[in-house]
Design a protein around this motif. Sequence first.
Motif, PDB file in Angstrom:
ATOM      1  N   LEU A 120       0.824  -1.208   0.000  1.00 39.44           N
ATOM      2  CA  LEU A 120       0.000   0.000   0.000  1.00 39.44           C
ATOM      3  C   LEU A 120       0.856   1.256   0.000  1.00 39.44           C
ATOM      4  N   LEU A 121       1.913   1.266   0.779  1.00 38.87           N
ATOM      5  CA  LEU A 121       2.766   2.445   0.852  1.00 38.87           C
ATOM      6  C   LEU A 121       3.435   2.719  -0.488  1.00 38.87           C
ATOM      7  N   ALA A 122       3.863   1.666  -1.168  1.00 37.30           N
ATOM      8  CA  ALA A 122       4.499   1.842  -2.476  1.00 37.30           C
ATOM      9  C   ALA A 122       3.507   2.407  -3.488  1.00 37.30           C
ATOM     10  N   ARG A 123       2.265   1.926  -3.458  1.00 36.88           N
ATOM     11  CA  ARG A 123       1.254   2.434  -4.382  1.00 36.88           C
ATOM     12  C   ARG A 123       0.939   3.899  -4.107  1.00 36.88           C
ATOM     13  N   THR A 124       0.898   4.268  -2.838  1.00 36.61           N
ATOM     14  CA  THR A 124       0.606   5.663  -2.497  1.00 36.61           C
ATOM     15  C   THR A 124       1.735   6.578  -2.926  1.00 36.61           C
ATOM     16  N   TYR A 125       2.973   6.166  -2.709  1.00 36.34           N
ATOM     17  CA  TYR A 125       4.108   6.969  -3.169  1.00 36.34           C
ATOM     18  C   TYR A 125       4.119   7.075  -4.689  1.00 36.34           C
ATOM     19  N   ALA A 126       3.696   6.019  -5.379  1.00 40.16           N
ATOM     20  CA  ALA A 126       3.621   6.080  -6.839  1.00 40.16           C
ATOM     21  C   ALA A 126       2.620   7.139  -7.289  1.00 40.16           C
ATOM     22  N   TRP A 127       1.493   7.231  -6.594  1.00 40.32           N
ATOM     23  CA  TRP A 127       0.522   8.267  -6.930  1.00 40.32           C
ATOM     24  C   TRP A 127       1.052   9.659  -6.597  1.00 40.32           C
ATOM     25  N   MET A 128       1.850   9.781  -5.572  1.00 41.04           N
ATOM     26  CA  MET A 128       2.468  11.072  -5.272  1.00 41.04           C
ATOM     27  C   MET A 128       3.349  11.532  -6.425  1.00 41.04           C
ATOM     28  N   VAL A 129       4.087  10.600  -7.008  1.00 38.19           N
ATOM     29  CA  VAL A 129       4.947  10.937  -8.152  1.00 38.19           C
ATOM     30  C   VAL A 129       4.102  11.299  -9.369  1.00 38.19           C
ATOM     31  N   LEU A 130       3.023  10.542  -9.605  1.00 36.90           N
ATOM     32  CA  LEU A 130       2.206  10.790 -10.785  1.00 36.90           C
ATOM     33  C   LEU A 130       1.426  12.098 -10.702  1.00 36.90           C
ATOM     34  N   LEU A 131       0.984  12.469  -9.500  1.00 32.47           N
ATOM     35  CA  LEU A 131       0.075  13.605  -9.343  1.00 32.47           C
ATOM     36  C   LEU A 131       0.777  14.934  -9.078  1.00 32.47           C
ATOM     37  N   GLN A 132       2.047  14.934  -8.792  1.00 40.82           N
ATOM     38  CA  GLN A 132       2.711  16.199  -8.501  1.00 40.82           C
ATOM     39  C   GLN A 132       2.758  17.094  -9.748  1.00 40.82           C
ATOM     40  N   ARG A 133       3.104  18.359  -9.549  1.00 40.51           N
ATOM     41  CA  ARG A 133       3.057  19.337 -10.638  1.00 40.51           C
ATOM     42  C   ARG A 133       3.957  18.949 -11.811  1.00 40.51           C
ATOM     43  N   THR A 134       5.070  18.306 -11.530  1.00 39.41           N
ATOM     44  CA  THR A 134       5.979  17.866 -12.599  1.00 39.41           C
ATOM     45  C   THR A 134       5.780  16.385 -12.922  1.00 39.41           C
ATOM     46  N   LEU A 157      -7.722  17.350  -1.106  1.00 43.92           N
ATOM     47  CA  LEU A 157      -8.675  16.245  -1.112  1.00 43.92           C
ATOM     48  C   LEU A 157      -8.821  15.605  -2.494  1.00 43.92           C
ATOM     49  N   THR A 158      -8.448  16.335  -3.547  1.00 32.53           N
ATOM     50  CA  THR A 158      -8.492  15.753  -4.895  1.00 32.53           C
ATOM     51  C   THR A 158      -7.527  14.588  -5.004  1.00 32.53           C
ATOM     52  N   GLY A 159      -6.302  14.786  -4.546  1.00 36.64           N
ATOM     53  CA  GLY A 159      -5.328  13.707  -4.577  1.00 36.64           C
ATOM     54  C   GLY A 159      -5.736  12.537  -3.702  1.00 36.64           C
ATOM     55  N   VAL A 160      -6.314  12.838  -2.543  1.00 33.70           N
ATOM     56  CA  VAL A 160      -6.774  11.774  -1.650  1.00 33.70           C
ATOM     57  C   VAL A 160      -7.860  10.947  -2.333  1.00 33.70           C
ATOM     58  N   THR A 161      -8.800  11.623  -3.005  1.00 34.87           N
ATOM     59  CA  THR A 161      -9.892  10.914  -3.681  1.00 34.87           C
ATOM     60  C   THR A 161      -9.366  10.033  -4.810  1.00 34.87           C
ATOM     61  N   ILE A 162      -8.427  10.538  -5.586  1.00 34.13           N
ATOM     62  CA  ILE A 162      -7.863   9.759  -6.696  1.00 34.13           C
ATOM     63  C   ILE A 162      -7.125   8.534  -6.162  1.00 34.13           C
ATOM     64  N   GLY A 163      -6.258   8.747  -5.186  1.00 36.23           N
ATOM     65  CA  GLY A 163      -5.479   7.641  -4.654  1.00 36.23           C
ATOM     66  C   GLY A 163      -6.331   6.584  -3.985  1.00 36.23           C
ATOM     67  N   MET A 164      -7.332   7.014  -3.215  1.00 37.81           N
ATOM     68  CA  MET A 164      -8.186   6.055  -2.521  1.00 37.81           C
ATOM     69  C   MET A 164      -9.108   5.320  -3.480  1.00 37.81           C
ATOM     70  N   THR A 165      -9.570   5.988  -4.537  1.00 37.60           N
ATOM     71  CA  THR A 165     -10.406   5.306  -5.527  1.00 37.60           C
ATOM     72  C   THR A 165      -9.641   4.172  -6.190  1.00 37.60           C
ATOM     73  N   TYR A 166      -8.384   4.428  -6.530  1.00 38.17           N
ATOM     74  CA  TYR A 166      -7.564   3.374  -7.134  1.00 38.17           C
ATOM     75  C   TYR A 166      -7.405   2.183  -6.187  1.00 38.17           C
ATOM     76  N   ILE A 167      -7.213   2.459  -4.912  1.00 34.87           N
ATOM     77  CA  ILE A 167      -6.996   1.391  -3.944  1.00 34.87           C
ATOM     78  C   ILE A 167      -8.290   0.635  -3.653  1.00 34.87           C
ATOM     79  N   MET A 168      -9.419   1.339  -3.632  1.00 30.78           N
ATOM     80  CA  MET A 168     -10.690   0.717  -3.267  1.00 30.78           C
ATOM     81  C   MET A 168     -11.398   0.047  -4.429  1.00 30.78           C
ATOM     82  N   LEU A 169     -10.997   0.323  -5.648  1.00 33.80           N
ATOM     83  CA  LEU A 169     -11.715  -0.190  -6.812  1.00 33.80           C
ATOM     84  C   LEU A 169     -11.870  -1.711  -6.808  1.00 33.80           C
TER      85      LEU A 169
END
Length: 290
Positions: A120-134, A157-169
Motif C-alpha cells: 500500500l505504501l508503495a502504491r501511495t508513493y507512486a501516486w504522489m509521483v504521478l500527481l505532482q506538478r511535474t 482532497l483531490t489527490g486523496v480521492t484519486i489515490g483512494m479510488t484506485y486502492i478501493m476499486l
Amino acid sequence: MSTYMDVADETAPTRKAARPTGFGQVAPALIFIAIFFAFPVVALLLRSVMEPTLGLGNYAELLGSATYLKIFANTFIVSGLVTIISLLIGFPVAWTLAIMPARLASLVFAILLLSMWTNLLARTYAWMVLLQRTGLINKMLVGMGLIDKPLALVNNLTGVTIGMTYIMLPFIVLPLYGVIKKIDPAVLQAAALCGASRWQCLTRVLLPLAAPGMMAGALMVFVMSLGYYVTPSLLGGTANMMLAELIAQFVQSLVNWGMGGAAAFVLLVVTLSLYAVQLRLFGVQNTGGR
C-alpha cells in the motif's frame, strides 16, 4: 459376539455424551471475540468518558468544535466520493469481466489481484509521483493542450480521492462480478424480446438484480474509506486531515486517549449504523449470507 455388541452399545452413548453441545460448542469463539474485540471496544469507550474527567466532555468538545466538524466533513465527503466513483468505474469493469472470454477474464483478474497485493505504501508513493506538478499526469494534460499550467493534485482532497479510488476499486469489482456472473443471460434476452431497449434492460433488469452486490461493495468501500490513514496522510497533508489522522494525532502526538477514544467510538457507531441500514434494506441473504 453378543458380548461385544453389548459393550459397544454401552460405550456408544458415552462417546456421544462426551461431545460438547450447546454453549460448549461456541464457547471458544465467544471467548476469542470477547478478548480481542469486545474488551478493546469497551476499554476504549470507558477511556473516552473517564479521561481526563468523568463525563461526556470529550464528545461535546469533539462534536462542538468547528475544526473537528470540518475533519468529520472531509472524511464523509471523501468517503462518499470514493464510493460513488468506485461504483461508476467498477460496475462496467465487473460487467465486462462477466461477459468476456474466460482466459481474458483470468488475465484481468490477475491484474486486479496484483494491484491488491502490492504494498500500500508503495502504491501511495507512486501516486504522489504521478500527481505532482511535474508528474506524468500534469505533463500529459499540458502536452495535450487541455490545461495551460499544472494542476494541484496533491496535498488536497483531490489527490486523496484519486489515490483512494484506485486502492478501493477492487473491493467494488470483486463482489459485483460475483453477483453479475450469477445473473442468467436469458433474463436480459427475454427483456429484449419483450421490447425493452438497452437502457431499460440496464435500469430495470440488470441494476436491480445487481443491487445487492453494489450495496455490499459500496458499504465495504465507504467503511474502509472512513478509517483509512496512509493514503490521506500522504496525499492530503495536515490542512486536509481526515478522521483516522485525527485519532492518530490524539493518541501518538497529544497522548490524549480520551479524545482519541471518543473519535474512534463515533467512527464505530457510524460504521455499525450503516451496516444496520443495509441489513434493514436488503437483509442478511443479500449482503453475503445464504
